[in-house]
Design a protein around this motif. Structure first.
Motif, PDB file in Angstrom:
ATOM      1  N   GLY A  78      27.043 -20.938  23.793  1.00  0.00           N
ATOM      2  CA  GLY A  78      28.106 -21.896  24.053  1.00  0.00           C
ATOM      3  C   GLY A  78      28.536 -21.943  25.507  1.00  0.00           C
ATOM      4  N   HIS A  79      28.221 -20.917  26.260  1.00  0.00           N
ATOM      5  CA  HIS A  79      28.541 -20.917  27.689  1.00  0.00           C
ATOM      6  C   HIS A  79      27.426 -21.645  28.440  1.00  0.00           C
ATOM      7  N   ASN A  80      27.810 -22.621  29.220  1.00  0.00           N
ATOM      8  CA  ASN A  80      26.848 -23.494  29.877  1.00  0.00           C
ATOM      9  C   ASN A  80      25.857 -22.711  30.739  1.00  0.00           C
ATOM     10  N   GLN A  81      26.341 -21.729  31.490  1.00  0.00           N
ATOM     11  CA  GLN A  81      25.461 -20.968  32.384  1.00  0.00           C
ATOM     12  C   GLN A  81      24.414 -20.185  31.591  1.00  0.00           C
ATOM     13  N   VAL A  82      24.825 -19.555  30.505  1.00  0.00           N
ATOM     14  CA  VAL A  82      23.893 -18.795  29.665  1.00  0.00           C
ATOM     15  C   VAL A  82      22.897 -19.736  29.004  1.00  0.00           C
ATOM     16  N   ARG A  83      23.396 -20.874  28.493  1.00  0.00           N
ATOM     17  CA  ARG A  83      22.521 -21.842  27.828  1.00  0.00           C
ATOM     18  C   ARG A  83      21.459 -22.366  28.795  1.00  0.00           C
ATOM     19  N   GLN A  84      21.857 -22.664  30.035  1.00  0.00           N
ATOM     20  CA  GLN A  84      20.905 -23.171  31.019  1.00  0.00           C
ATOM     21  C   GLN A  84      19.823 -22.130  31.329  1.00  0.00           C
ATOM     22  N   LYS A  85      20.224 -20.858  31.463  1.00  0.00           N
ATOM     23  CA  LYS A  85      19.234 -19.797  31.717  1.00  0.00           C
ATOM     24  C   LYS A  85      18.292 -19.647  30.524  1.00  0.00           C
ATOM     25  N   PHE A  86      18.854 -19.733  29.310  1.00  0.00           N
ATOM     26  CA  PHE A  86      18.024 -19.615  28.115  1.00  0.00           C
ATOM     27  C   PHE A  86      17.020 -20.763  28.051  1.00  0.00           C
ATOM     28  N   LEU A  87      17.495 -21.986  28.271  1.00  0.00           N
ATOM     29  CA  LEU A  87      16.599 -23.140  28.201  1.00  0.00           C
ATOM     30  C   LEU A  87      15.531 -23.080  29.286  1.00  0.00           C
ATOM     31  N   LYS A  88      15.904 -22.574  30.451  1.00  0.00           N
ATOM     32  CA  LYS A  88      14.946 -22.444  31.554  1.00  0.00           C
ATOM     33  C   LYS A  88      13.851 -21.431  31.214  1.00  0.00           C
ATOM     34  N   ASN A  89      14.209 -20.369  30.508  1.00  0.00           N
ATOM     35  CA  ASN A  89      13.270 -19.294  30.187  1.00  0.00           C
ATOM     36  C   ASN A  89      12.890 -19.262  28.713  1.00  0.00           C
ATOM     37  N   GLN A  90      13.039 -20.384  28.029  1.00  0.00           N
ATOM     38  CA  GLN A  90      12.781 -20.430  26.589  1.00  0.00           C
ATOM     39  C   GLN A  90      11.334 -20.063  26.257  1.00  0.00           C
ATOM     40  N   PHE A  91      10.406 -20.432  27.108  1.00  0.00           N
ATOM     41  CA  PHE A  91       8.994 -20.114  26.849  1.00  0.00           C
ATOM     42  C   PHE A  91       8.774 -18.601  26.800  1.00  0.00           C
ATOM     43  N   LEU A  92       9.516 -17.842  27.626  1.00  0.00           N
ATOM     44  CA  LEU A  92       9.403 -16.377  27.586  1.00  0.00           C
ATOM     45  C   LEU A  92       9.925 -15.825  26.259  1.00  0.00           C
ATOM     46  N   PHE A  93      11.068 -16.342  25.830  1.00  0.00           N
ATOM     47  CA  PHE A  93      11.656 -15.911  24.566  1.00  0.00           C
ATOM     48  C   PHE A  93      10.729 -16.243  23.403  1.00  0.00           C
ATOM     49  N   THR A  94      10.199 -17.457  23.407  1.00  0.00           N
ATOM     50  CA  THR A  94       9.296 -17.884  22.344  1.00  0.00           C
ATOM     51  C   THR A  94       8.037 -17.021  22.321  1.00  0.00           C
ATOM     52  N   GLY A  95       7.472 -16.739  23.485  1.00  0.00           N
ATOM     53  CA  GLY A  95       6.281 -15.885  23.557  1.00  0.00           C
ATOM     54  C   GLY A  95       6.560 -14.476  23.086  1.00  0.00           C
ATOM     55  N   LEU A  96       7.699 -13.910  23.508  1.00  0.00           N
ATOM     56  CA  LEU A  96       8.068 -12.555  23.095  1.00  0.00           C
ATOM     57  C   LEU A  96       8.279 -12.483  21.585  1.00  0.00           C
ATOM     58  N   MET A  97       8.966 -13.476  21.037  1.00  0.00           N
ATOM     59  CA  MET A  97       9.183 -13.484  19.589  1.00  0.00           C
ATOM     60  C   MET A  97       7.865 -13.646  18.832  1.00  0.00           C
ATOM     61  N   GLY A  98       6.941 -14.437  19.374  1.00  0.00           N
ATOM     62  CA  GLY A  98       5.627 -14.578  18.757  1.00  0.00           C
ATOM     63  C   GLY A  98       4.888 -13.253  18.702  1.00  0.00           C
ATOM     64  N   ILE A  99       4.953 -12.490  19.785  1.00  0.00           N
ATOM     65  CA  ILE A  99       4.312 -11.180  19.825  1.00  0.00           C
ATOM     66  C   ILE A  99       4.952 -10.235  18.830  1.00  0.00           C
ATOM     67  N   VAL A 100       6.289 -10.213  18.804  1.00  0.00           N
ATOM     68  CA  VAL A 100       7.002  -9.319  17.881  1.00  0.00           C
ATOM     69  C   VAL A 100       6.689  -9.673  16.433  1.00  0.00           C
ATOM     70  N   LEU A 101       6.733 -10.954  16.095  1.00  0.00           N
ATOM     71  CA  LEU A 101       6.453 -11.366  14.722  1.00  0.00           C
ATOM     72  C   LEU A 101       4.995 -11.123  14.348  1.00  0.00           C
ATOM     73  N   PHE A 102       4.094 -11.299  15.285  1.00  0.00           N
ATOM     74  CA  PHE A 102       2.672 -11.004  15.042  1.00  0.00           C
ATOM     75  C   PHE A 102       2.487  -9.518  14.763  1.00  0.00           C
ATOM     76  N   TYR A 103       3.197  -8.687  15.517  1.00  0.00           N
ATOM     77  CA  TYR A 103       3.100  -7.230  15.334  1.00  0.00           C
ATOM     78  C   TYR A 103       3.574  -6.837  13.939  1.00  0.00           C
ATOM     79  N   PHE A 104       4.662  -7.429  13.481  1.00  0.00           N
ATOM     80  CA  PHE A 104       5.203  -7.074  12.162  1.00  0.00           C
ATOM     81  C   PHE A 104       4.451  -7.730  11.009  1.00  0.00           C
ATOM     82  N   ALA A 105       3.702  -8.778  11.296  1.00  0.00           N
ATOM     83  CA  ALA A 105       2.959  -9.449  10.229  1.00  0.00           C
ATOM     84  C   ALA A 105       1.751  -8.604   9.909  1.00  0.00           C
TER      85      ALA A 105
END
Length: 105
Positions: A78-105
């Motif tokens: 909800g904080h604009n500054q945090v949201r902007q950083k998240f959206l800017k680096n969303q590909f990193l988050f998505t990639g990291l979550m893909g790796i984590v979920l792949f590991y647990f699968a």
């Protein structure tokens, strides 16, 4: 007292908050993946010899954890500054979550 355009009174804010909590809880509980997660986690803590109060306690803990998690996510995103950083680096988050979920699968 003059009310700014777009602002809510205390009572309107409370109704909005309760409606948001209700909508969020119902959305989570109707999500099949969430149900599978809750069943798989809770099955580790349930035994046939336990009473029904333990099950109610376990459900209360899971709902509390869910409320805390989504409240924190909403607060930070909800904080604009945090949201902007998240959206800017969303590909990193998505990639990291893909790796984590792949590991647990």
């Amino acid at each position: 007292i003059h009310k700014k355009q777009g602002s809510l009174s205390w009572q309107e804010g409370q109704v909005h908050l309760l409606k948001s909590l209700q909508d969020g809880l119902l959305t989570t509980l109707s999500n099949p993946k969430a149900i599978v997660y809750f069943v798989s986690v809770s099955s580790q803590f349930l035994r046939p010899d336990q009473n029904w109060q333990w099950g109610v306690y376990l459900v209360a803990i899971m709902i509390s954890i869910t409320l805390i998690w989504f409240s924190l996510v909403a607060f930070f995103i909800g904080h604009n500054q945090v949201r902007q950083k998240f959206l800017k680096n969303q590909f990193l988050f998505t990639g990291l979550m893909g790796i984590v979920l792949f590991y647990f699968a």
